[in-house]
Design a protein around this motif. Structure first.
Motif, PDB file in Angstrom:
ATOM      1  N   ASP A 115      37.378  45.052  43.206  1.00  0.00           N
ATOM      2  CA  ASP A 115      36.224  45.091  42.309  1.00  0.00           C
ATOM      3  C   ASP A 115      36.182  46.318  41.409  1.00  0.00           C
ATOM      4  O   ASP A 115      35.315  46.427  40.542  1.00  0.00           O
ATOM      5  CB  ASP A 115      34.923  45.034  43.127  1.00  0.00           C
ATOM      6  CG  ASP A 115      34.737  43.695  43.825  1.00  0.00           C
ATOM      7  OD1 ASP A 115      35.329  42.705  43.351  1.00  0.00           O
ATOM      8  OD2 ASP A 115      34.026  43.640  44.839  1.00  0.00           O
ATOM      9  N   LEU A 116      37.087  47.270  41.602  1.00  0.00           N
ATOM     10  CA  LEU A 116      37.089  48.462  40.755  1.00  0.00           C
ATOM     11  C   LEU A 116      37.463  48.099  39.320  1.00  0.00           C
ATOM     12  O   LEU A 116      38.242  47.180  39.070  1.00  0.00           O
ATOM     13  CB  LEU A 116      38.077  49.494  41.282  1.00  0.00           C
ATOM     14  CG  LEU A 116      37.624  50.329  42.483  1.00  0.00           C
ATOM     15  CD1 LEU A 116      38.784  51.179  42.999  1.00  0.00           C
ATOM     16  CD2 LEU A 116      36.445  51.216  42.119  1.00  0.00           C
ATOM     17  N   THR A 117      36.889  48.832  38.366  1.00  0.00           N
ATOM     18  CA  THR A 117      37.176  48.637  36.951  1.00  0.00           C
ATOM     19  C   THR A 117      37.423  49.991  36.298  1.00  0.00           C
ATOM     20  O   THR A 117      37.212  51.036  36.907  1.00  0.00           O
ATOM     21  CB  THR A 117      35.998  47.954  36.235  1.00  0.00           C
ATOM     22  OG1 THR A 117      34.863  48.849  36.250  1.00  0.00           O
ATOM     23  CG2 THR A 117      35.614  46.643  36.921  1.00  0.00           C
ATOM     24  N   PHE A 118      37.860  49.973  35.055  1.00  0.00           N
ATOM     25  CA  PHE A 118      38.035  51.232  34.321  1.00  0.00           C
ATOM     26  C   PHE A 118      36.717  51.996  34.224  1.00  0.00           C
ATOM     27  O   PHE A 118      36.702  53.215  34.155  1.00  0.00           O
ATOM     28  CB  PHE A 118      38.569  50.964  32.918  1.00  0.00           C
ATOM     29  CG  PHE A 118      40.037  50.650  32.871  1.00  0.00           C
ATOM     30  CD1 PHE A 118      40.974  51.642  33.090  1.00  0.00           C
ATOM     31  CD2 PHE A 118      40.482  49.364  32.608  1.00  0.00           C
ATOM     32  CE1 PHE A 118      42.331  51.371  33.044  1.00  0.00           C
ATOM     33  CE2 PHE A 118      41.833  49.076  32.553  1.00  0.00           C
ATOM     34  CZ  PHE A 118      42.763  50.081  32.775  1.00  0.00           C
TER      35      PHE A 118
ATOM     36  N   LEU B 103      31.893  52.878  25.252  1.00  0.00           N
ATOM     37  CA  LEU B 103      32.257  51.860  26.243  1.00  0.00           C
ATOM     38  C   LEU B 103      32.149  52.386  27.669  1.00  0.00           C
ATOM     39  O   LEU B 103      32.077  51.612  28.620  1.00  0.00           O
ATOM     40  CB  LEU B 103      33.685  51.365  25.982  1.00  0.00           C
ATOM     41  CG  LEU B 103      33.917  50.743  24.597  1.00  0.00           C
ATOM     42  CD1 LEU B 103      35.374  50.378  24.418  1.00  0.00           C
ATOM     43  CD2 LEU B 103      33.030  49.509  24.420  1.00  0.00           C
ATOM     44  N   VAL B 104      32.169  53.712  27.835  1.00  0.00           N
ATOM     45  CA  VAL B 104      31.961  54.358  29.130  1.00  0.00           C
ATOM     46  C   VAL B 104      31.057  55.561  28.920  1.00  0.00           C
ATOM     47  O   VAL B 104      30.898  56.048  27.786  1.00  0.00           O
ATOM     48  CB  VAL B 104      33.294  54.825  29.781  1.00  0.00           C
ATOM     49  CG1 VAL B 104      34.195  53.654  30.098  1.00  0.00           C
ATOM     50  CG2 VAL B 104      34.005  55.828  28.872  1.00  0.00           C
ATOM     51  N   ASN B 105      30.448  56.039  29.993  1.00  0.00           N
ATOM     52  CA  ASN B 105      29.587  57.215  29.874  1.00  0.00           C
ATOM     53  C   ASN B 105      30.196  58.446  30.549  1.00  0.00           C
ATOM     54  O   ASN B 105      29.570  59.499  30.600  1.00  0.00           O
ATOM     55  CB  ASN B 105      28.194  56.940  30.448  1.00  0.00           C
ATOM     56  CG  ASN B 105      28.229  56.423  31.876  1.00  0.00           C
ATOM     57  OD1 ASN B 105      29.199  56.658  32.592  1.00  0.00           O
ATOM     58  ND2 ASN B 105      27.202  55.699  32.269  1.00  0.00           N
ATOM     59  N   ARG B 106      31.422  58.315  31.061  1.00  0.00           N
ATOM     60  CA  ARG B 106      32.099  59.467  31.651  1.00  0.00           C
ATOM     61  C   ARG B 106      33.602  59.230  31.613  1.00  0.00           C
ATOM     62  O   ARG B 106      34.063  58.085  31.535  1.00  0.00           O
ATOM     63  CB  ARG B 106      31.645  59.708  33.096  1.00  0.00           C
ATOM     64  CG  ARG B 106      31.913  58.549  34.027  1.00  0.00           C
ATOM     65  CD  ARG B 106      31.313  58.741  35.406  1.00  0.00           C
ATOM     66  NE  ARG B 106      31.567  57.591  36.244  1.00  0.00           N
ATOM     67  CZ  ARG B 106      32.683  57.392  36.937  1.00  0.00           C
ATOM     68  NH1 ARG B 106      33.631  58.302  36.885  1.00  0.00           N
ATOM     69  NH2 ARG B 106      32.849  56.318  37.678  1.00  0.00           N
ATOM     70  N   ASP B 107      34.348  60.323  31.659  1.00  0.00           N
ATOM     71  CA  ASP B 107      35.805  60.263  31.601  1.00  0.00           C
ATOM     72  C   ASP B 107      36.383  60.800  32.905  1.00  0.00           C
ATOM     73  O   ASP B 107      36.433  62.011  33.116  1.00  0.00           O
ATOM     74  CB  ASP B 107      36.303  61.092  30.418  1.00  0.00           C
ATOM     75  CG  ASP B 107      37.820  61.126  30.329  1.00  0.00           C
ATOM     76  OD1 ASP B 107      38.487  60.511  31.186  1.00  0.00           O
ATOM     77  OD2 ASP B 107      38.340  61.778  29.399  1.00  0.00           O
ATOM     78  N   PRO B 108      36.827  59.935  33.827  1.00  0.00           N
ATOM     79  CA  PRO B 108      37.337  60.401  35.124  1.00  0.00           C
ATOM     80  C   PRO B 108      38.664  61.144  35.024  1.00  0.00           C
ATOM     81  O   PRO B 108      39.078  61.808  35.965  1.00  0.00           O
ATOM     82  CB  PRO B 108      37.494  59.103  35.917  1.00  0.00           C
ATOM     83  CG  PRO B 108      37.712  58.060  34.878  1.00  0.00           C
ATOM     84  CD  PRO B 108      36.867  58.471  33.708  1.00  0.00           C
ATOM     85  N   ALA B 109      39.338  61.048  33.880  1.00  0.00           N
ATOM     86  CA  ALA B 109      40.641  61.705  33.728  1.00  0.00           C
ATOM     87  C   ALA B 109      40.524  63.079  33.075  1.00  0.00           C
ATOM     88  O   ALA B 109      41.499  63.828  33.045  1.00  0.00           O
ATOM     89  CB  ALA B 109      41.578  60.827  32.896  1.00  0.00           C
ATOM     90  N   TYR B 110      39.330  63.422  32.582  1.00  0.00           N
ATOM     91  CA  TYR B 110      39.167  64.642  31.778  1.00  0.00           C
ATOM     92  C   TYR B 110      39.589  65.902  32.529  1.00  0.00           C
ATOM     93  O   TYR B 110      40.302  66.746  32.000  1.00  0.00           O
ATOM     94  CB  TYR B 110      37.708  64.767  31.326  1.00  0.00           C
ATOM     95  CG  TYR B 110      37.420  66.043  30.567  1.00  0.00           C
ATOM     96  CD1 TYR B 110      37.818  66.170  29.235  1.00  0.00           C
ATOM     97  CD2 TYR B 110      36.772  67.115  31.182  1.00  0.00           C
ATOM     98  CE1 TYR B 110      37.572  67.337  28.533  1.00  0.00           C
ATOM     99  CE2 TYR B 110      36.530  68.289  30.486  1.00  0.00           C
ATOM    100  CZ  TYR B 110      36.928  68.397  29.162  1.00  0.00           C
ATOM    101  OH  TYR B 110      36.689  69.558  28.481  1.00  0.00           O
TER     102      TYR B 110
END
Length: 267
Positions: free
Chosen positions: A41-44, A88-95
């Motif tokens: 169920d995980l998404t980008f 499209l997203v509210n945060r960047d997990p790769a930043y």
């Protein structure tokens, strides 16, 4: 948000070559395949920074060069910059994630005395969550299995009598892993508690949450991190670190590197 959204942007607005676009697509699809292997169920939009870091560790463990890993991380960062720019997203997990240096750092591991203190000295509760978490930690530390292999275990994959379990590893390759008396006792105790706690389970999974559903990667990671925090101050306190710890114990006790590679499920 899809990979196609990004590749269309690169093609029509940035004018990148088809070769470059295809490279981005392959890298992003590799990340997508990885997080889906952890939890379908995980998404980008819902992955977090720990998953990005685990992905890089996994690639390094599988023999990818630092240059290759950094390239894939760069593609992921470009993807999330585009997603943030377009709302499209509210945060960047790769930043906040840095790529590996050219010279590969030594893997982190929990020392044997720390693991002994965690399993034998720490006062574990008798509640379901405590019994389950302790069993999970022993399972990874005693077998070196991957997180995805652990959450994929069903009851039928574990033989207490034969002291072995079957896991589905990378590339849908099944392997058999032996284990010792400590894990056998922990699993037996855990299953007794689990069956009493959730008698009407909707899954054949070995490890289930409090609702009787198969545990997710995030649930396991959170439980392991909290437990390892009791005995060590490593920056990374993940199931992957327990896997490294298992390999370190084998090597320290005279196992040859090829045997360890096979037990870990490496090519």
């Amino acid at each position: 948000m899809t990979i196609t959204d990004f590749t269309d942007y690169m093609r029509y607005e940035r004018g990148r070559s088809e070769r470059t676009i295809e490279s981005y697509r392959r890298d992003l699809e590799a990340f997508q395949a990885y997080f889906h292997s952890l939890e379908a169920d995980l998404t980008f939009e819902t992955v977090d920074t720990d998953i990005v870091r685990d992905w890089m560790e996994d690639m390094m463990d599988r023999g990818n060069t630092a240059t290759s890993v950094c390239r894939r991380l760069s593609a992921l960062k470009s993807f999330y910059r585009f997603a943030l720019l377009h709302g499209l997203v509210n945060r960047d997990p790769a930043y906040a994630v840095n790529g590996p240096k050219k010279r590969r750092p030594l893997p982190q591991f929990v020392r044997e005395d720390q693991m002994e203190r965690l399993l034998d000295k720490v006062e574990w509760g008798d509640d379901y969550n405590s019994v389950r978490t302790r069993t999970i930690i022993i399972a990874i530390y005693d077998t070196g299995m991957r997180l995805s292999e652990l959450i994929g275990l069903d009851d039928a994959d574990v033989s207490i009598d034969n002291r072995e379990l079957r896991v589905m590893g990378k590339g849908s390759k099944q392997r058999v892993i032996p284990f010792g008396d400590e894990l056998a006792e922990a699993i037996s105790r855990y299953k007794e508690r689990r069956n009493a706690e959730t008698p009407e389970r909707a899954t054949h999974a070995l490890f289930t949450d409090n609702r009787g559903q198969r545990m997710s990667a995030i649930q396991v990671r959170t439980a392991v991190k909290k437990s390892l925090s009791l005995v060590c101050k490593l920056k990374k306190r993940s199931p992957h670190v327990l896997r490294h710890s298992y390999a370190t114990v084998l090597l320290d006790n005279g196992a040859d590197i090829e045997s360890v590679r096979k037990l870990l499920g490496h090519e």
